[in-house]
Design a protein around this motif. Structure first.
Motif, PDB file in Angstrom:
ATOM      1  N   VAL A 242      35.004 -62.983 -62.013  1.00  0.00           N
ATOM      2  CA  VAL A 242      33.839 -63.983 -61.667  1.00  0.00           C
ATOM      3  C   VAL A 242      34.807 -65.274 -61.767  1.00  0.00           C
ATOM      4  CG1 VAL A 242      31.776 -65.326 -62.250  1.00  0.00           C
ATOM      5  CG2 VAL A 242      31.943 -62.703 -62.498  1.00  0.00           C
ATOM      6  N   GLY A 243      34.753 -65.864 -60.580  1.00  0.00           N
ATOM      7  CA  GLY A 243      35.146 -67.094 -60.374  1.00  0.00           C
ATOM      8  C   GLY A 243      36.774 -67.210 -60.165  1.00  0.00           C
ATOM      9  N   ALA A 244      37.501 -65.975 -60.087  1.00  0.00           N
ATOM     10  CA  ALA A 244      38.837 -65.714 -60.025  1.00  0.00           C
ATOM     11  C   ALA A 244      38.912 -65.677 -58.449  1.00  0.00           C
ATOM     12  CB  ALA A 244      39.305 -64.456 -60.586  1.00  0.00           C
ATOM     13  N   PRO A 245      40.172 -65.992 -58.124  1.00  0.00           N
ATOM     14  CA  PRO A 245      40.271 -65.635 -56.495  1.00  0.00           C
ATOM     15  C   PRO A 245      40.080 -64.195 -55.945  1.00  0.00           C
ATOM     16  CG  PRO A 245      42.314 -66.579 -57.510  1.00  0.00           C
ATOM     17  CD  PRO A 245      41.665 -66.351 -58.543  1.00  0.00           C
ATOM     18  N   PRO A 246      39.538 -64.043 -54.963  1.00  0.00           N
ATOM     19  CA  PRO A 246      39.143 -62.698 -54.463  1.00  0.00           C
ATOM     20  C   PRO A 246      40.253 -61.584 -54.416  1.00  0.00           C
ATOM     21  CG  PRO A 246      38.413 -64.463 -53.004  1.00  0.00           C
ATOM     22  CD  PRO A 246      39.277 -65.066 -53.798  1.00  0.00           C
ATOM     23  N   GLU A 247      41.420 -62.094 -54.396  1.00  0.00           N
ATOM     24  CA  GLU A 247      42.596 -61.253 -54.169  1.00  0.00           C
ATOM     25  C   GLU A 247      42.837 -60.372 -55.633  1.00  0.00           C
ATOM     26  OE1 GLU A 247      43.024 -64.283 -51.432  1.00  0.00           O
ATOM     27  OE2 GLU A 247      42.853 -64.427 -53.523  1.00  0.00           O
ATOM     28  N   LYS A 248      42.196 -60.979 -56.823  1.00  0.00           N
ATOM     29  CA  LYS A 248      42.300 -60.267 -57.859  1.00  0.00           C
ATOM     30  C   LYS A 248      41.435 -59.130 -58.280  1.00  0.00           C
ATOM     31  CE  LYS A 248      41.808 -60.870 -63.017  1.00  0.00           C
ATOM     32  NZ  LYS A 248      41.275 -61.916 -64.091  1.00  0.00           N
ATOM     33  N   LEU A 249      40.276 -59.045 -57.589  1.00  0.00           N
ATOM     34  CA  LEU A 249      39.473 -58.112 -57.038  1.00  0.00           C
ATOM     35  C   LEU A 249      40.051 -57.086 -56.212  1.00  0.00           C
ATOM     36  CD1 LEU A 249      36.770 -56.212 -58.137  1.00  0.00           C
ATOM     37  CD2 LEU A 249      35.803 -57.633 -56.224  1.00  0.00           C
ATOM     38  N   ASP A 250      40.633 -57.565 -55.264  1.00  0.00           N
ATOM     39  CA  ASP A 250      41.228 -56.777 -54.224  1.00  0.00           C
ATOM     40  C   ASP A 250      42.148 -55.857 -54.791  1.00  0.00           C
ATOM     41  OD1 ASP A 250      39.448 -57.718 -52.157  1.00  0.00           O
ATOM     42  OD2 ASP A 250      40.806 -59.156 -51.564  1.00  0.00           O
ATOM     43  N   ALA A 251      43.181 -56.435 -55.522  1.00  0.00           N
ATOM     44  CA  ALA A 251      44.079 -55.947 -56.125  1.00  0.00           C
ATOM     45  C   ALA A 251      43.810 -54.825 -57.020  1.00  0.00           C
ATOM     46  CB  ALA A 251      45.111 -56.795 -56.774  1.00  0.00           C
ATOM     47  N   PHE A 252      42.771 -55.091 -57.939  1.00  0.00           N
ATOM     48  CA  PHE A 252      42.146 -53.966 -58.829  1.00  0.00           C
ATOM     49  C   PHE A 252      41.594 -52.836 -58.368  1.00  0.00           C
ATOM     50  CE2 PHE A 252      38.629 -52.658 -61.592  1.00  0.00           C
ATOM     51  CZ  PHE A 252      39.204 -52.055 -62.653  1.00  0.00           C
ATOM     52  N   VAL A 253      40.840 -52.900 -57.188  1.00  0.00           N
ATOM     53  CA  VAL A 253      40.030 -51.888 -56.812  1.00  0.00           C
ATOM     54  C   VAL A 253      41.233 -51.097 -55.914  1.00  0.00           C
ATOM     55  CG1 VAL A 253      37.693 -52.914 -56.743  1.00  0.00           C
ATOM     56  CG2 VAL A 253      38.981 -53.362 -54.700  1.00  0.00           C
ATOM     57  N   SER A 254      42.108 -51.572 -55.287  1.00  0.00           N
ATOM     58  CA  SER A 254      43.063 -51.117 -54.443  1.00  0.00           C
ATOM     59  C   SER A 254      43.764 -49.810 -54.932  1.00  0.00           C
ATOM     60  CB  SER A 254      43.940 -52.130 -53.804  1.00  0.00           C
ATOM     61  OG  SER A 254      44.715 -52.581 -54.634  1.00  0.00           O
ATOM     62  N   GLY A 255      43.739 -50.042 -56.337  1.00  0.00           N
ATOM     63  CA  GLY A 255      44.491 -48.881 -57.365  1.00  0.00           C
ATOM     64  C   GLY A 255      43.388 -47.686 -57.285  1.00  0.00           C
ATOM     65  N   PHE A 256      42.320 -47.451 -56.949  1.00  0.00           N
ATOM     66  CA  PHE A 256      41.386 -46.204 -56.949  1.00  0.00           C
ATOM     67  C   PHE A 256      41.939 -45.482 -55.599  1.00  0.00           C
ATOM     68  CE2 PHE A 256      39.114 -49.324 -59.488  1.00  0.00           C
ATOM     69  CZ  PHE A 256      38.522 -48.284 -60.496  1.00  0.00           C
ATOM     70  N   ALA A 257      42.080 -44.344 -55.931  1.00  0.00           N
ATOM     71  CA  ALA A 257      42.445 -43.343 -54.779  1.00  0.00           C
ATOM     72  C   ALA A 257      41.323 -42.908 -53.783  1.00  0.00           C
ATOM     73  CB  ALA A 257      43.256 -42.146 -55.366  1.00  0.00           C
ATOM     74  N   ASP A 258      40.145 -42.843 -54.677  1.00  0.00           N
ATOM     75  CA  ASP A 258      38.968 -42.422 -53.847  1.00  0.00           C
ATOM     76  C   ASP A 258      38.153 -43.545 -53.309  1.00  0.00           C
ATOM     77  OD1 ASP A 258      36.492 -41.591 -53.108  1.00  0.00           O
ATOM     78  OD2 ASP A 258      36.078 -40.325 -54.931  1.00  0.00           O
ATOM     79  N   PRO A 259      37.900 -43.834 -51.791  1.00  0.00           N
ATOM     80  CA  PRO A 259      37.444 -44.829 -51.183  1.00  0.00           C
ATOM     81  C   PRO A 259      35.841 -45.297 -51.836  1.00  0.00           C
ATOM     82  CG  PRO A 259      38.541 -43.657 -49.740  1.00  0.00           C
ATOM     83  CD  PRO A 259      38.390 -42.941 -50.906  1.00  0.00           C
ATOM     84  N   GLN A 260      35.215 -44.154 -52.176  1.00  0.00           N
ATOM     85  CA  GLN A 260      33.877 -44.256 -52.863  1.00  0.00           C
ATOM     86  C   GLN A 260      33.982 -44.798 -54.017  1.00  0.00           C
ATOM     87  OE1 GLN A 260      30.815 -43.460 -51.111  1.00  0.00           O
ATOM     88  NE2 GLN A 260      30.233 -44.826 -52.699  1.00  0.00           N
ATOM     89  N   LYS A 261      34.829 -44.643 -55.015  1.00  0.00           N
ATOM     90  CA  LYS A 261      35.109 -45.069 -56.298  1.00  0.00           C
ATOM     91  C   LYS A 261      35.386 -46.682 -56.262  1.00  0.00           C
ATOM     92  CE  LYS A 261      36.280 -41.034 -58.938  1.00  0.00           C
ATOM     93  NZ  LYS A 261      37.129 -40.293 -59.766  1.00  0.00           N
TER      94      LYS A 261
END
Length: 199
Positions: A59-78
């Motif tokens: 929360v309050g961090a640049p969107p890229e931080k969340l993008d980088a985190f969720v991109s580590g999930f191999a499953d698109p649904q996860k």
């Protein structure tokens, strides 16, 4: 998850202090509890943790931080589910399901513990060790009132918390700032949980 296997390995290695019941029926009950842990309990604590508190890391961090985190999930649904949990918090669709899941689990624990001192029988076992972190996490998230009307679960948790191993592994290990953050965010989430439980 590997925790159950690791716990069994430790029990095999230190066989002079067994944590699996001697009785075959109690051992089977222990395995049923730990199977449930591996099958469904662990994924649901991830939902509770992120929707209530861990989302604050983004929360309050640049969107890229969340993008980088969720991109580590191999499953698109996860990946989509995690993004929703972080962005929507307790309003995320997964949160209501998780609340219902844990309400059923706590009720099942109450039913079992009203008949015996520990989950698998009269002796402390790998089942109790396995579930300790999950009730602890709910407690740290400020959701401990969930079992305030469940005397058997409440007593079980109190017995766990005074065991020396629990004090060493949990109380003396958890960083105070993390505990404070979880408690603060949990105080905001608890009314939402109560409303979901009434629905």
């Amino acid at each position: 998850i590997e925790s159950t296997i690791i716990n069994e390995y430790i029990d095999d290695t230190f066989a002079d202090q067994p944590l699996r019941p001697a009785d075959a029926g109690d051992r089977a009950r222990m395995r049923l509890w730990t199977k449930r842990l591996d099958d469904s309990v662990h994924p649901q604590i991830v939902v509770m943790s992120f929707c209530v508190a861990f989302r604050m890391n983004f929360v309050g961090a640049p969107p890229e931080k969340l993008d980088a985190f969720v991109s580590g999930f191999a499953d698109p649904q996860k990946e989509a589910n995690m993004r929703a949990m972080v962005e929507q918090g307790v309003e995320a669709p997964a949160f209501a399901h998780s609340v219902a899941f844990y309400d059923t689990l706590i009720a099942d624990m109450e039913s079992t513990l009203s008949r015996r001192e520990w989950l698998a029988g009269d002796d402390y076992s790998l089942a109790d060790i396995g579930y300790a972190p999950y009730l602890t996490r709910l407690s740290h998230l400020g959701l401990g009132d969930w079992w305030s009307d469940k005397p058997a679960v409440k007593g079980w948790f109190e017995r766990l918390r005074v065991r020396p191993a629990y004090v060493t592994a949990v109380d003396q290990w958890m960083p105070a700032p993390l505990l404070e953050m979880m408690a603060a965010e949990g105080a905001k989430a608890w009314p939402v949980v109560q409303n979901l439980l009434k629905a």
